[in-house]
Design an enzyme around this catalytic site. Structure first.
Site, PDB file in Angstrom:
ATOM      1  N   ILE A  14       0.802  -1.322  -0.088  1.00 55.77           N
ATOM      2  CA  ILE A  14      -0.199   0.022  -0.085  1.00 55.77           C
ATOM      3  C   ILE A  14       0.671   1.093  -0.534  1.00 55.77           C
ATOM      4  O   ILE A  14       0.612   2.334  -1.081  1.00 55.77           O
ATOM      5  CB  ILE A  14      -1.141  -0.243   1.649  1.00 55.77           C
ATOM      6  CG1 ILE A  14      -1.538  -0.806   1.346  1.00 55.77           C
ATOM      7  CG2 ILE A  14      -1.548   1.291   1.552  1.00 55.77           C
ATOM      8  CD1 ILE A  14      -2.613  -1.540  -0.330  1.00 55.77           C
ATOM      9  N   ARG A  37      -4.498  -9.422   7.202  1.00 57.47           N
ATOM     10  CA  ARG A  37      -2.938  -8.515   8.363  1.00 57.47           C
ATOM     11  C   ARG A  37      -2.486  -7.411   7.184  1.00 57.47           C
ATOM     12  O   ARG A  37      -2.322  -7.584   6.191  1.00 57.47           O
ATOM     13  CB  ARG A  37      -2.303  -9.959   8.162  1.00 57.47           C
ATOM     14  CG  ARG A  37      -2.740 -11.153   8.608  1.00 57.47           C
ATOM     15  CD  ARG A  37      -3.203 -10.737   9.947  1.00 57.47           C
ATOM     16  NE  ARG A  37      -3.917 -12.274  11.043  1.00 57.47           N
ATOM     17  CZ  ARG A  37      -5.082 -12.181  11.508  1.00 57.47           C
ATOM     18  NH1 ARG A  37      -5.649 -11.768  10.721  1.00 57.47           N
ATOM     19  NH2 ARG A  37      -4.757 -13.586  11.721  1.00 57.47           N
ATOM     20  N   GLU A  38      -2.198  -6.282   8.378  1.00 58.87           N
ATOM     21  CA  GLU A  38      -1.196  -5.200   7.883  1.00 58.87           C
ATOM     22  C   GLU A  38      -0.677  -5.500   8.648  1.00 58.87           C
ATOM     23  O   GLU A  38      -0.448  -5.403   9.881  1.00 58.87           O
ATOM     24  CB  GLU A  38      -2.591  -3.924   8.576  1.00 58.87           C
ATOM     25  CG  GLU A  38      -3.760  -3.173   8.140  1.00 58.87           C
ATOM     26  CD  GLU A  38      -4.921  -2.795   8.741  1.00 58.87           C
ATOM     27  OE1 GLU A  38      -4.670  -2.066   9.937  1.00 58.87           O
ATOM     28  OE2 GLU A  38      -6.413  -2.549   7.924  1.00 58.87           O
ATOM     29  N   ARG A  64       9.773  13.829  19.492  1.00 63.44           N
ATOM     30  CA  ARG A  64       9.214  11.602  18.934  1.00 63.44           C
ATOM     31  C   ARG A  64       8.133  11.994  18.409  1.00 63.44           C
ATOM     32  O   ARG A  64       7.274  12.084  18.805  1.00 63.44           O
ATOM     33  CB  ARG A  64       9.500  10.075  19.328  1.00 63.44           C
ATOM     34  CG  ARG A  64      11.061   9.475  20.429  1.00 63.44           C
ATOM     35  CD  ARG A  64      11.714   9.608  18.590  1.00 63.44           C
ATOM     36  NE  ARG A  64      12.431   9.385  18.650  1.00 63.44           N
ATOM     37  CZ  ARG A  64      13.440   8.198  18.294  1.00 63.44           C
ATOM     38  NH1 ARG A  64      13.559   8.682  16.800  1.00 63.44           N
ATOM     39  NH2 ARG A  64      14.595   7.379  18.208  1.00 63.44           N
ATOM     40  N   ALA A  76      20.191   4.825  19.258  1.00 59.56           N
ATOM     41  CA  ALA A  76      20.218   3.752  18.436  1.00 59.56           C
ATOM     42  C   ALA A  76      19.495   4.494  16.685  1.00 59.56           C
ATOM     43  O   ALA A  76      19.757   5.606  16.535  1.00 59.56           O
ATOM     44  CB  ALA A  76      18.551   3.047  18.825  1.00 59.56           C
ATOM     45  N   GLU A  92      26.157   4.474  14.840  1.00 54.13           N
ATOM     46  CA  GLU A  92      24.973   4.968  15.808  1.00 54.13           C
ATOM     47  C   GLU A  92      25.291   5.618  16.804  1.00 54.13           C
ATOM     48  O   GLU A  92      25.105   6.726  17.490  1.00 54.13           O
ATOM     49  CB  GLU A  92      23.696   4.746  15.654  1.00 54.13           C
ATOM     50  CG  GLU A  92      22.998   3.658  14.695  1.00 54.13           C
ATOM     51  CD  GLU A  92      22.163   4.996  14.238  1.00 54.13           C
ATOM     52  OE1 GLU A  92      21.910   6.093  14.793  1.00 54.13           O
ATOM     53  OE2 GLU A  92      21.617   5.499  12.523  1.00 54.13           O
ATOM     54  N   GLU A  96      25.643   9.727  17.101  1.00 52.00           N
ATOM     55  CA  GLU A  96      24.472  11.012  17.831  1.00 52.00           C
ATOM     56  C   GLU A  96      25.093  10.845  19.236  1.00 52.00           C
ATOM     57  O   GLU A  96      24.552  11.880  19.978  1.00 52.00           O
ATOM     58  CB  GLU A  96      23.003   9.457  18.739  1.00 52.00           C
ATOM     59  CG  GLU A  96      22.357   8.946  17.818  1.00 52.00           C
ATOM     60  CD  GLU A  96      21.292   8.290  17.774  1.00 52.00           C
ATOM     61  OE1 GLU A  96      20.754   7.610  18.864  1.00 52.00           O
ATOM     62  OE2 GLU A  96      20.141   8.044  16.628  1.00 52.00           O
ATOM     63  N   SER A 113       6.790  -4.797  18.390  1.00 56.74           N
ATOM     64  CA  SER A 113       6.155  -5.313  17.589  1.00 56.74           C
ATOM     65  C   SER A 113       5.225  -6.341  17.090  1.00 56.74           C
ATOM     66  O   SER A 113       4.332  -6.027  16.307  1.00 56.74           O
ATOM     67  CB  SER A 113       5.262  -3.451  17.759  1.00 56.74           C
ATOM     68  OG  SER A 113       5.571  -2.632  17.968  1.00 56.74           O
ATOM     69  N   PRO A 114       5.304  -7.803  17.297  1.00 57.61           N
ATOM     70  CA  PRO A 114       5.394  -8.641  16.445  1.00 57.61           C
ATOM     71  C   PRO A 114       3.948  -8.739  16.067  1.00 57.61           C
ATOM     72  O   PRO A 114       3.522  -9.755  14.897  1.00 57.61           O
ATOM     73  CB  PRO A 114       5.339  -9.285  17.190  1.00 57.61           C
ATOM     74  CG  PRO A 114       5.535  -9.197  18.833  1.00 57.61           C
ATOM     75  CD  PRO A 114       5.846  -7.986  18.981  1.00 57.61           C
ATOM     76  N   GLY A 115       2.839  -8.254  16.688  1.00 58.40           N
ATOM     77  CA  GLY A 115       1.012  -7.857  16.604  1.00 58.40           C
ATOM     78  C   GLY A 115       1.014  -7.429  15.246  1.00 58.40           C
ATOM     79  O   GLY A 115       0.872  -7.597  14.224  1.00 58.40           O
ATOM     80  N   GLU A 119      10.015  -5.436  12.658  1.00 53.92           N
ATOM     81  CA  GLU A 119      10.759  -4.705  13.025  1.00 53.92           C
ATOM     82  C   GLU A 119      11.353  -5.505  14.371  1.00 53.92           C
ATOM     83  O   GLU A 119      10.772  -6.006  15.631  1.00 53.92           O
ATOM     84  CB  GLU A 119      10.551  -3.124  13.681  1.00 53.92           C
ATOM     85  CG  GLU A 119      11.946  -2.553  14.144  1.00 53.92           C
ATOM     86  CD  GLU A 119      11.507  -1.511  14.973  1.00 53.92           C
ATOM     87  OE1 GLU A 119      12.411  -0.501  15.257  1.00 53.92           O
ATOM     88  OE2 GLU A 119      10.571  -0.978  15.230  1.00 53.92           O
ATOM     89  N   GLU A 142      17.748  15.337  12.507  1.00 56.29           N
ATOM     90  CA  GLU A 142      17.476  14.446  13.435  1.00 56.29           C
ATOM     91  C   GLU A 142      18.544  15.928  14.890  1.00 56.29           C
ATOM     92  O   GLU A 142      19.832  16.065  14.595  1.00 56.29           O
ATOM     93  CB  GLU A 142      19.171  13.494  13.338  1.00 56.29           C
ATOM     94  CG  GLU A 142      18.183  12.290  14.537  1.00 56.29           C
ATOM     95  CD  GLU A 142      19.076  11.522  14.704  1.00 56.29           C
ATOM     96  OE1 GLU A 142      18.602  10.403  14.899  1.00 56.29           O
ATOM     97  OE2 GLU A 142      20.590  10.606  14.236  1.00 56.29           O
TER      98      GLU A 142
END
Length: 181
Positions: A14, A37-38, A64, A76, A92, A96, A113-115, A119, A142
């Site tokens: 998408i 599933r999205e 953020r 990170a 990094e 940073e 966020s495995p649902g 990542e 940044e």
């Protein structure tokens, strides 16, 4: 067949951006029914638990946009295409914080966020840092401020929700357990 496996029979992208891609997958469920599933596709990231000689955790504060606030985090960043996690972690840390290290120790990897997202964050530790001779220029979009915290100070910022992300909360727990052993 894997336990509870959902077989994809169609996938549509998408959106494809600089950081994420959004796919809609049509799947067959284990009971034969179908569903959608999205999915957020992400190239992966690294994070570094870095301690000063005084035992303070090196963090950065940055705004953020998804949360509409500044939070304090361990250094990170996102993996570039075909980049290995350890060199990315060192890059990094340097970009940073202005610190470098010859001794990055792999701690673990975890899904954020495995649902709905793939990542994965690769977490490293070092207590052997030194300032870079030539301070690097960070990413042009940044803006960060360097903060060095004791574990107790970090825990206080957690209570205030100024530390409010999983990787930094994990880092605090890791340091507490490391010191307890």
């Amino acid at each position: 067949m894997k336990k509870f496996e959902e077989k994809t029979y169609e996938s549509e992208t998408i959106y494809k951006g600089k950081i994420v891609q959004l796919d809609i997958d049509s799947v067959t469920l284990p009971d034969g029914q179908t569903s959608k599933r999205e999915l957020i596709r992400h190239p992966g990231a690294v994070a570094v638990i870095a301690l000063t000689e005084e035992g303070k955790m090196v963090c950065v504060e940055q705004y953020r946009k998804p949360m509409e606030k500044s939070i304090v985090e361990i250094p990170a960043g996102k993996l570039e295409p075909n980049e290995a996690p350890k060199p990315c972690a060192l890059r990094e840390l340097e970009e940073e914080t202005g610190y470098t290290s010859d001794d990055l120790e792999f701690v673990t990897s975890f899904y954020t966020s495995p649902g709905f997202a793939d990542e994965i964050v690769h977490l490293y530790f070092t207590d052997k840092i030194r300032p870079l001779e030539n301070q690097p220029e960070g990413d042009e979009d940044e803006f960060v401020e360097l903060i060095e915290l004791t574990v107790e100070e970090a825990e206080a910022l957690e209570k205030e929700e100024r530390i409010h992300d999983a990787k930094t909360a994990y880092a605090i727990l890791y340091l507490k357990l490391r010191n307890a052993l």
